[in-house]
Design an enzyme around this catalytic site. Structure first.
Site, PDB file in Angstrom:
ATOM      1  N   CYS A  64      -8.119   7.832  48.711  1.00 18.27           N
ATOM      2  CA  CYS A  64      -7.392   7.248  47.788  1.00 18.27           C
ATOM      3  C   CYS A  64      -8.425   6.247  47.139  1.00 18.27           C
ATOM      4  CB  CYS A  64      -6.547   6.606  48.677  1.00 18.27           C
ATOM      5  SG  CYS A  64      -5.351   7.254  50.197  1.00 18.27           S
TER       6      CYS A  64
ATOM      7  N   ASP B 209     -10.628   2.786  47.840  1.00 17.04           N
ATOM      8  CA  ASP B 209     -10.533   1.663  48.038  1.00 17.04           C
ATOM      9  C   ASP B 209     -10.883   1.313  49.879  1.00 17.04           C
ATOM     10  OD1 ASP B 209     -12.623   1.262  46.581  1.00 17.04           O
ATOM     11  OD2 ASP B 209     -11.349  -0.174  45.640  1.00 17.04           O
TER      12      ASP B 209
ATOM     13  N   CYS C 129     -16.057  -0.461  45.676  1.00 12.66           N
ATOM     14  CA  CYS C 129     -16.267  -1.248  44.663  1.00 12.66           C
ATOM     15  C   CYS C 129     -16.501  -2.354  44.262  1.00 12.66           C
ATOM     16  CB  CYS C 129     -14.993  -1.042  43.097  1.00 12.66           C
ATOM     17  SG  CYS C 129     -13.782  -2.010  42.781  1.00 12.66           S
TER      18      CYS C 129
ATOM     19  N   CYS D 210      -5.604  -1.123  43.392  1.00 15.32           N
ATOM     20  CA  CYS D 210      -6.191   0.148  44.604  1.00 15.32           C
ATOM     21  C   CYS D 210      -7.147  -0.995  45.069  1.00 15.32           C
ATOM     22  CB  CYS D 210      -6.910   0.888  43.613  1.00 15.32           C
ATOM     23  SG  CYS D 210      -8.149   0.218  42.393  1.00 15.32           S
TER      24      CYS D 210
END
Lengths: 123, 398
Positions: free
Chosen positions: A33, A35, A58, A102
């Site tokens: 999906c 992280d 990230c 996210c």
């Protein structure tokens, strides 16, 4: 793109790693999906005495995890439960809008770790 | 700190000789090329001179070059211009699944206009199978558009083979050569294509200068109507300095291309062999049929944007096809098309070299990158394997 605080927590993340004797573990997200992060807590007398994290994601995701562990350490379980996505983002001097949801999974993972601790203790 | 630019597929610095060639057309020879006095004549002559040298780089005739403002414009022009020119003949178009967005989104636009489009799959190396092209052709097919080389995975397509099939059926073939023209030897005669897109900033020319090769005698409907510029096929006052810059860049590239290839290829090979020494790193794209300056990988258990940021902190500038590094937060369709699962596509990273890349740069890179991988793997919960990643329920909305 990222604030100085985000870059600081990303390049020098605090409290990285696993915790073999964790009292509670919370995982949130999934690499499919986006992280994913895992938070480990150590609790004594209702206080989070130690926190560790592992994160796949990230720069923002890593910074968020690092910040959450710093915030939560030393807090009572009630205080830590009140940490939100917004308060983590604020502590990092903001996140880019596309990263707000996210990558901002730290508070959720922490809440799950607290829940896990409470469930284990309840047994 | 050392700064090493390893994203040449994104764009390139302007060659100093190119800038020198452009300057007079900003300052002195500023005339409109359509004007009937000396500064206009000079601008007109400069454009036509640039057309000659640009054509020469790809072995085309000057009159077969239409100047545009970007690779994206040229791709749109080829797709829509041919579709509208030939719609009476048929309304079917074939493209690959790994085209640039400017081709794919033009194809999707044309679908809404009543055209049908076949999106050809590619194999695990990113190659289009010419037999699949043959199979996809119908009596209605008017255009085939296949990218020459992929900027993301470096794979070079067998365009000449695909062209044979297209020619047998009398179907026009366009190739998007933005990543290849100026980086490998590109010859429109040898490839036998009818249309080809290229952009100057991919070979040390300026941004804002690009072109579409349109084979003599090919009918194309303009995207931009107006004056008689570019033979009426692309109206608008010409961007004279940029066009002059592209001409100069083409001239230098034609002269230096083999030297550039011989320079970057061994350096690139060092990156690939060293990076693959790290466990759970995969080379994406074709191992041999690839751009000589291009190395692309999927690094398991970590995410691309985090790699880019850590590399940038060490002065190394690179790119990724990971969802997190894209503004749209979507995994690269190219990686998905070559069969890379979504969680692995997250670990995509691309390095592209240029003529100023030095052996010292590569030594520094080869020392630095494995350290960054292991640092991020220390942070990752998956460094021992992809546990709990099957069939996830994605509750987090992107």
């Amino acid at each position: 793109m990222y604030s100085e605080k985000v870059m600081d927590h990303f390049t020098n993340p605090r409290n990285v790693g696993e915790m073999a004797d964790a009292d509670g573990i919370g995982a949130e997200g999934n690499p499919v999906c986006g992280d994913a992060m895992k938070i480990f807590i150590k609790v004594k007398d209702n206080i989070i005495t130690d926190v560790k994290f592992q994160t796949f994601g990230c720069g923002a995701a890593i910074a968020v995890s690092s910040m959450v562990t710093e915030m939560a350490k030393g807090m009572t379980l009630e205080e830590a439960s009140k940490i939100t996505k917004a308060s983590v983002a604020e502590a990092l001097d903001g996140l880019p809008p596309q990263k707000m949801h996210c990558s901002n999974l730290g508070a959720d993972a922490l809440h799950k770790a607290i829940e896990d601790y409470k469930n284990k203790r309840g047994k | 700190m050392k700064k090493i630019y390893m994203d040449h597929v994104a764009t390139n610095p302007l060659h100093p000789e190119v800038l020198d060639a452009m300057m007079p057309y900003f300052k002195d020879n500023y005339g409109n090329p359509l004007s009937l006095y000396e500064p206009g004549f000079k601008a007109r002559a400069a454009i036509e001179y640039a057309r000659e040298s640009t054509a020469s780089l790809i072995n085309a005739k000057a009159k077969e070059i239409i100047f545009t403002a970007s690779g994206a414009e040229s791709n749109n022009f080829a797709m829509k211009g041919i579709a509208y020119a030939l719609q009476a003949k048929g309304k079917h178009i074939i493209v690959s699944k790994i085209e640039h967005h400017s081709v794919l989104n033009s194809a999707r636009f044309l679908e809404k206009q009543g055209f049908t489009v076949t999106y050809l799959p590619v194999d695990n190396h990113g190659l289009v199978d010419p037999a699949a092209v043959q199979k996809a052709i119908t009596g209605e097919t008017i255009l085939i558009s296949i990218i020459h080389a992929s900027p993301e995975i470096g794979t070079i397509q067998p365009i000449a083979e695909i062209s044979k099939i297209a020619k047998e059926k009398g179907i026009l073939l366009h190739t998007d050569s933005v990543a290849s023209a100026g980086n490998i030897h590109v010859d429109v005669q040898a490839l036998n294509v009818d249309l080809m897109t290229f952009a100057a900033h991919q070979f040390y020319g300026p941004k804002g200068a690009a072109g579409l090769y349109v084979k003599e005698g090919t009918r194309i409907v303009p995207l931009i109507y107006g004056g008689i510029q570019e033979g009426g096929r692309r109206a608008g006052t010409e961007n004279v300095p940029a066009i002059v810059g592209m001409g100069k860049a083409a001239e230098i590239t034609k002269r230096d291309l083999q030297k550039r290839i011989d320079h970057v290829r061994p350096l690139r090979d060092k990156i690939i062999s060293n990076t693959l020494k790290t466990d759970k790193v995969i080379l994406t794209g074709h191992p041999e049929q690839r751009l000589p300056a291009h190395a692309s990988f999927v690094v398991e258990y970590i995410e691309g944007e985090a790699m880019l940021l850590m590399l940038a902190a060490k002065g190394i500038y690179s790119a990724s096809g990971s969802a997190c590094s894209s503004k749209a937060l979507k995994s690269s369709p190219v990686l998905i098309s070559i069969g890379v699962p979504v969680h692995l596509a997250q670990g995509s990273v691309v390095f592209t070299l240029g003529e100023e890349t030095s052996a010292e740069d590569i030594t520094y890179f080869n020392e630095t990158f494995p350290q960054i991988i292991s640092r991020l793997r220390e942070i990752s919960p998956y460094s021992k394997g992809w546990e709990e990643t099957e069939a996830p329920t994605c509750t987090v909305k992107k």
